[in-house]
Scaffold this active site. Structure first.
Site, PDB file in Angstrom:
ATOM      1  N   GLU A 149      -2.842  -9.838  26.332  1.00 53.07           N
ATOM      2  CA  GLU A 149      -3.746 -10.868  26.853  1.00 53.07           C
ATOM      3  C   GLU A 149      -3.866 -12.119  25.994  1.00 53.07           C
ATOM      4  OE1 GLU A 149      -7.445  -8.860  27.901  1.00 53.07           O
ATOM      5  OE2 GLU A 149      -6.510  -7.867  29.612  1.00 53.07           O
ATOM      6  N   GLU A 152      -3.118  -3.928  34.601  1.00 57.44           N
ATOM      7  CA  GLU A 152      -4.469  -3.503  34.233  1.00 57.44           C
ATOM      8  C   GLU A 152      -5.421  -3.834  35.367  1.00 57.44           C
ATOM      9  OE1 GLU A 152      -6.542  -4.765  30.736  1.00 57.44           O
ATOM     10  OE2 GLU A 152      -4.854  -4.400  29.400  1.00 57.44           O
TER      11      GLU A 152
END
Ligand code: NAG
Ligand code: NAG
Ligand code: NAG
Ligand code: NAG
Ligand code: NAG
Ligand code: NAG
Ligand code: NAG
Length: 886
Positions: free
Chosen positions: A464, A561
Site C-alpha cells: 500500500e 484485499e
C-alpha cells in the site's frame, strides 16, 4: 526446498561427508549455540535464563517474571520491556579441532534487531536488521576452554526514535500509529516486523531477541551458505532446465568439480569450476533431457504437487568438498497484463503452466507476536485450514516477517500459491545509504533462501505504499511530493526490483499492492489512482455501505484485499479476560479493538439486516453480539467474493474479468476483533466455514439485478460442464419446500462464469403460491447429467429482520460416534438461518457450520484435534441460530 535455511547448523553436507568416509577436513564443523542462555536488563535488576531461539518477552513469561502478555491490558503493563536494553549471554567451549580450522564463523540466523556482539570481551560486530543472517569471522578470538558470547540488544523503540531524530531534513511519515492502536512510533526507521509496534488488528510488542539459531561454523576449504534452484522453461524448445546456484564462502580460491543430478529425470551434468576466495555465487544450468516426462507442480485443485530430488556434489582432487540435496518442482508462472477486448486498461491474471488460474484465498499475517511461540503444528494447521476451505493462494503481507522455511515447504506440499511481499507496509521509508545497504542485503538473502519454493509465484515490493503516496495518506504538501516519489523509486524500483531481476528471472515482480502494474510503471511508478479497477490489483474496504449490495464493490481485475471485522468466540477470549470484560461496552472490549470505530461499524453493518442482540442477561447479550458479528462478516465476505468469482468472464461497463479474490485476513496474532476468518488458536469463524463453499471449484452464485434474480455457474475446472440451476423456494414460516424451479442445461466452459438462470423476482414469486419477498427464501444448486455439482447456496429475498413468519426454532442436537467419527444430528422445527455449533474450548472443527436449515434436518461431523468423547462433546455443545439473539 532448501538444504539450508533458518536453523543452525546450515550444513547438511557434513554428515554425508562422514558417511561416505571422506577424511575430516572436507568440512565444515558446526557447534550449535542454541539452548539456555542468560538474559539481563541494563542495570541488572532483572536477570533470568532465556531460551535461544527466543525473545525477551517469551523468556520473562517462561520464567514467571511476567504474566501472559496477551492477558487483558498487559500489552500496556509490559510496555517497559521494549524500552529497556537487554543482554543475552552464553558460555561455550570449542574443541581445538574447530579452532584449528582455516576459517571459523559465528553465525546468527536472525537477530531481533539492533545488537552489538562481543566475544570474550572483544566487539565482533553489530546488527540492525531482523530479516538478515549475520556471519562474523571469529577464529582468532576463540579460546581454549570457556568462551563468553554477549549480545547487547538496544531498545528498538529508542533506536527507531533516534533514527527519526537523525533524519532531520524532512519527516518520513507516519510518525506514530493512530492512538486507537496503542502503539509506539517510527517503526519505518527500523528493519523489523512492522506490525510489532502495533497494527489495527494487533498489539504493540516490539520484540527483542535471538529469534533464530546461533552457531559456530568452522571449515578448511569452503562452506556452502545456501543452495538455490530455479526451474526455467524454454517454450520454444519445450525444454526444462534447472538453474542451480551455490552460495559459497571459500577460504581461498579453489578449483574443483561440481556435479548436479536429478536421478528421477535421468539428468546429470558435471562442471569444472572455480570457487573464488570469499563469498561468491556460482551458477550452473542442469539441462533436463527428459523434459516431456517432467511432472508439473500445480496449485491446489488444479493438479498434484510433485517434487524431484536434486543432488549437488562438489569435489577437489577426489575429495568431497560439498554434498547436499534439495527439492525441485517444475512449474511456470506468468502475470498477464495485456489489452482486454471491450475494456480500457489491461488484464491482470496469473497463468500457471500456461493455464489461467483464478487465485482464491486470503492474506497471511504473523501467527503470534512472539515468533518463537509459533509451533510447527500451528503453521500446519493454519495452512491445512486454508486448503480445506478451497483456497489456493495466500499473500504473505508486507508488515509481518518473511516466514520460516517450514511455512513455504508446507505451501509447496499443499499447492498453496504465495504472493510474497517484501516487508514494507503503509508508510514512507528513509533512503539513507546505510538503510538501503541493509535492505539490499536483506532482499538478496531472502530471495536466495526462498526462490527454490514453487509455491511462491510473485514478489511484491511493499504493501500500500504506492497508494499512500498517490492518494496522500500523510498530508504531504504538493511541493514536497517529488522528494517522496524519488525515495519511493529509489527503494522499490532502483534497489529491490533491480535485485529481484538479477536474482530471479522465474517470477513476476510488482512494485506495490495495490498497484496498476504496467500502468503504474508508465506513470513513473506512482499511478494517479492505484485503485483503478481497469488495471492491476485493488484493495477495497467499506464498512458503512450495505455489504449485501454487490454494487458497493469495485469490479476489479484482481481483489488482493477486502474484508470485514468480527469478534472471536468467547472460548477464545476467556483465557485472556475476566467476567467483567464480557460486555460489548467494557474497557477490555474497546481496548482490544484497534480499528477506529470498529466495534460500532460491526453493529451498524449487522443492523442493515439483523435485529441487534438485546438480551437482558449481559453475558448472553455479549455472546449473541460475538455471534452476530461473525454472521455479518461471513455474509459480507461471501457476497463480495461471489461477486468477484462471477465476474471472471464478463466485462461490464468496461470492467471485469476478475481473476483473484484474496480477502483480508486468514489468521490472527492475538485474541481480538479483526478481519480474520480463523481465531487465534485455530478455531474457525463462521467466515471460514463459508469460505469452504464460496471458494468451491464449482459454485452457484445468486444475486439480483434490476429486480431479476440471476444464478451464475462459476467453474474453476479445466473441463467443460453442462449445468442447470435447480432451486427450491422455502417459506420462512415452516420447513419443507414450497416450490421448485430449474433452468435448461447450459455449456459452462472450464474456467468461466456463465449466467444459467434469469427470472424477474415478481414472476418467480407469482409462480410460487402465496410467496412474497418477505415470506419466502430460495436455495439452489447446480446439476449436470451425473448429478449435483458444487455446494448448495441460498438467496434471501429480504433482510432476515423483515422476514415474516420466521420462528424461534426448536433445534435438537444429538452427538453420536459412528465409524470413529463424531456425528451431530440436528433437527429443527422451523427454518433456521445461520445455525452455529460451538463446543467451547474443545479444539477441532465441524464439517460444516453457520448453515441454513431449511428442510429441518442436518448432519455434521466434528474433527477433534485432541481426544474427546461423545459425553464431553454433548456437554459442551451449544446451538445458536439467528432468532436466538432476539
Ligand atoms: C533498574 O532499571 C529499572 C527499569 O528501568 C528500574 O525500575 C529500577 O529501579 C532500576 N534498578 C536499579 C537498582 O537501579
Ligand atoms: C539503552 O542504550 C542506549 C544506547 O546505548 C542508551 O542511550 C539508553 O540510555 C539505554 N537505556 C537504558 C534503559 O539503559
Ligand atoms: C569447558 O572448559 C572448561 C575449562 O577448560 C572446563 O572446566 C569445562 O568443564 C569445560 N566444559 C565443558 C562442557 O566441556
Ligand atoms: C543432456 O543434454 C545435454 C545438453 O543438451 C547434453 O550435453 C547431455 O549430454 C545430455 N545428457 C544425456 C544423459 O543425454
Ligand atoms: C422441542 O423439541 C423437543 C424434541 O422434539 C420436544 O421434546 C420439545 O417439547 C420441543 N420444545 C418446544 C418448546 O417446542
Ligand atoms: C428429518 O428426519 C426425521 C428423522 O430422521 C424424519 O422423520 C423426517 O422426515 C426428516 N424431515 C425432513 C424434512 O427431511
Ligand atoms: C429485542 O428485540 C426484539 C426484536 O426487535 C423484540 O421483539 C424484543 O421485544 C426485544 N426485547 C427486549 C428485551 O428489548
Amino acid at each position: 526446498m532448501t538444504a539450508s535455511g533458518d536453523t543452525c547448523p546450515r550444513t547438511l553436507g557434513v554428515l554425508l561427508c562422514l558417511f561416505v568416509g571422506v577424511v575430516s577436513g572436507c568440512s565444515p564443523e558446526s557447534l550449535s549455540l542454541d539452548g539456555k542462555w542468560s538474559l539481563s536488563n541494563s542495570n541488572g535488576s532483572v536477570s533470568l535464563a532465556a531460551q535461544v531461539p527466543g525473545c525477551v518477552h517469551s523468556a520473562l513469561q517462561q520464567q514467571g517474571v511476567i504474566q501472559d502478555p496477551y492477558f487483558r491490558f498487559n500489552d500496556l503493563t509490559y510496555r517497559w520491556i521494549a524500552l529497556e536494553n537487554w543482554t543475552y549471554t552464553t558460555v561455550f567451549n570449542v574443541s581445538a579441532r574447530v579452532r584449528n580450522k582455516q576459517k571459523v564463523l559465528l553465525s546468527f540466523e536472525g537477530v531481533d534487531t539492533v545488537a552489538s556482539i562481543r566475544l570474550n570481551g572483544v566487539a565482533v560486530g553489530s546488527t540492525d536488521n531482523m530479516f538478515r543472517r549475520y556471519d562474523f569471522s571469529v577464529r582468532d578470538l576463540l579460546r581454549d576452554g570457556v568462551n563468553e558470547l554477549k549480545v547487547g540488544l538496544m531498545s528498538p523503540v529508542l533506536y527507531a526514535s533516534e533514527r527519526r531524530e537523525a533524519h532531520s531534513a524532512y519527516r518520513v511519515p507516519p510518525e506514530c500509529p493512530p492512538d486507537v492502536q496503542k502503539g509506539v512510533c517510527h517503526v519505518n526507521f527500523i528493519r523489523k516486523e512492522q506490525s510489532s509496534f502495533s497494527w489495527d488488528w494487533g498489539p504493540s510488542f516490539p520484540t527483542m531477541g535471538l529469534w533464530k539459531g546461533v552457531c559456530v561454523e568452522a571449515f578448511d576449504v569452503l562452506q556452502l551458505v545456501q543452495v538455490s534452484s530455479v526451474p526455467l522453461y524454454n517454450s520454444g524448445l519445450s525444454q526444462w532446465s534447472v538453474q542451480v546456484e551455490l552460495h559459497v564462502d571459500a577460504v581461498q580460491t579453489t578449483h574443483g568439480q561440481v556435479s548436479l543430478s536429478i536421478p528421477e529425470l535421468e539428468s546429470e551434468q558435471s562442471f569444472q569450476t572455480q570457487f573464488v576466495s570469499g563469498k561468491t555465487k556460482n551458477i550452473f544450468i542442469l539441462h533436463i533431457n527428459t523434459s516431456s516426462e517432467v511432472k508439473l507442480w500445480w496449485p491446489h485443485t488444479h493438479g498434484d504437487q510433485p517434487s524431484y530430488q536434486l543432488s549437488v556434489r562438489g569435489s577437489q582432487d577426489g575429495l568431497l568438498i560439498l554434498n547436499t540435496k534439495s527439492k525441485v518442482s517444475f512449474r511456470t508462472v506468468e502475470l498477464i497484463q495485456e489489452p482486454v477486448l471491450g475494456s480500457p486498461g489491461l488484464s491482470f491474471y496469473f497463468r500457471i503452466n500456461g493455464k489461467p488460474v483464478f487465485l482464491k484465498g486470503s492474506n497471511w499475517i504473523p501467527a503470534h507476536s512472539f515468533q518463537d511461540q509459533i509451533s510447527p503444528d500451528v503453521v500446519r494447521n493454519l495452512l491445512q485450514s486454508a486448503v480445506d476451505a478451497n483456497m489456493n493462494t495466500l499473500r504473505v503481507w508486507g508488515g509481518g516477517v518473511y516466514e520460516q522455511d517450514l511455512f513455504y515447504s508446507v505451501c509447496d506440499e499443499l499447492g498453496i500459491m504465495i504472493w510474497q511481499d517484501f516487508m514494507f507496509a503503509c508508510a514512507m521509508y528513509p533512503t539513507e545509504d546505510d538503510f538501503i545497504q541493509t535492505v539490499r542485503e536483506e532482499v538478496v538473502q531472502q530471495l536466495r533462501r526462498l526462490k527454490s519454493h514453487p509455491s511462491i509465484i510473485i514478489w511484491s515490493g511493499n504493501n500500500e505504499n504506492e497508494a499512500a503516496l498517490a492518494t496522500d495518506w500523510f498530508s504531504i504538501p504538493a511541493s514536497q511530493r517529488p522528494t517522496y516519489t524519488r525515495d519511493y523509486v529509489t527503494l522499490y524500483v532502483n534497489n529491490i526490483r533491480k535485485i529481484v531481476q538479477e536474482e530471479d528471472q522465474s517470477r513476476p515482480f510488482l512494485v506495490s499492492s495495490p498497484t496498476n502494474g504496467a500502468e503504474s510503471e508508465r506513470q513513473g511508478w506512482v499511478a494517479a489512482d492505484p485503485y483503478d479497477p481497469h488495471y492491476g490489483d485493488t484493495h477495497f474496504y467499506s464498512y458503512l455501505l450495505d455489504c449485501w449490495d454487490w454494487r458497493t464493490f469495485p469490479r476489479t481485475r484482481f481483489a488482493s484485499e477486502y474484508g470485514f471485522q468480527s469478534w472471536p468466540s468467547l472460548s477464545t477470549l476467556q483465557p485472556v479476560s475476566v467476567e467483567e470484560d464480557w460486555s460489548y461496552d467494557s474497557d477490555f472490549t474497546s481496548h482490544r479493538q484497534h480499528h477506529e470505530d470498529g466495534n460500532q461499524q460491526m453493529l451498524l453493518q449487522a443492523a442493515f439486516h439483523f435485529h441487534l442482540p438485546n438480551a437482558t442477561d449481559p453475558l448472553k447479550r455479549f455472546t449473541d453480539t460475538l455471534y452476530i458479528s461473525q454472521v455479518t462478516q461471513a455474509q459480507c465476505v461471501k457476497t463480495q467474493t461471489e461477486f468477484y468469482r462471477r465476474s471472471r468472464t464478463e466485462i461490464v461497463e468496461g470492467k471485469g474479468q476478475t481473476m483473484g479474490a484474496l480477502y483480508w485476513q486468514l489468521n490472527d496474532i492475538w485474541q481480538a476483533p479483526s478481519w480474520s476468518s480463523i481465531e487465534f488458536g485455530g478455531k474457525w469463524k463462521m467466515l471460514h466455514y463459508f469460505a469452504q463453499s464460496f471458494f468451491a471449484p464449482v459454485l452457484p452464485v445468486g444475486f439480483e439485478d434490476a429486480d431479476s434474480l440471476f444464478i451464475y455457474a462459476v467453474s474453476d475446472l479445466s473441463h467443460d460442464l453442462k449445468l442447470r440451476a435447480v432451486g427450491t423456494v422455502f417459506s420462512w414460516a415452516r420447513p419443507g419446500p414450497v416450490c421448485t424451479l430449474s433452468s435448461d442445461p447450459l455449456l459452462v466452459p472450464g474456467g468461466s462464469a456463465v449466467a444459467v438462470f434469469k427470472q424477474p423476482v415478481a414472476a418467480l414469486l407469482a409462480g410460487c403460491g402465496r410467496c412474497t419477498r418477505t415470506t419466502c427464501l430460495l436455495t439452489f444448486h447446480l446439476e449436470d447429467a451425473s448429478g449435483r455439482q458444487g455446494p448448495t447456496n441460498h438467496h434471501f429475498l429480504c433482510s432476515p429482520k423483515d422476514a415474516e413468519g420466521l420462528q424461534r426454532p426448536n433445534i435438537t442436537a444429538k452427538v453420536q460416534e459412528a465409524e470413529s467419527a463424531l456425528v451431530i444430528t440436528l433437527h429443527s422445527s422451523s427454518v433456521a438461518p445461520f445455525v452455529w455449533l460451538d463446543v467451547g474450548n474443545i479444539p477441532g472443527r465441524f464439517s460444516s457450520n453457520g448453515f441454513l436449515m431449511a428442510s429441518g434436518n442436518m448432519t455434521v461431523t466434528f474433527d477433534a484435534w485432541r481426544p474427546t468423547s461423545v459425553t464431553e462433546l454433548s456437554r459442551s455443545l451449544s446451538v445458536t441460530s439467528l432468532t436466538d439473539v432476539y
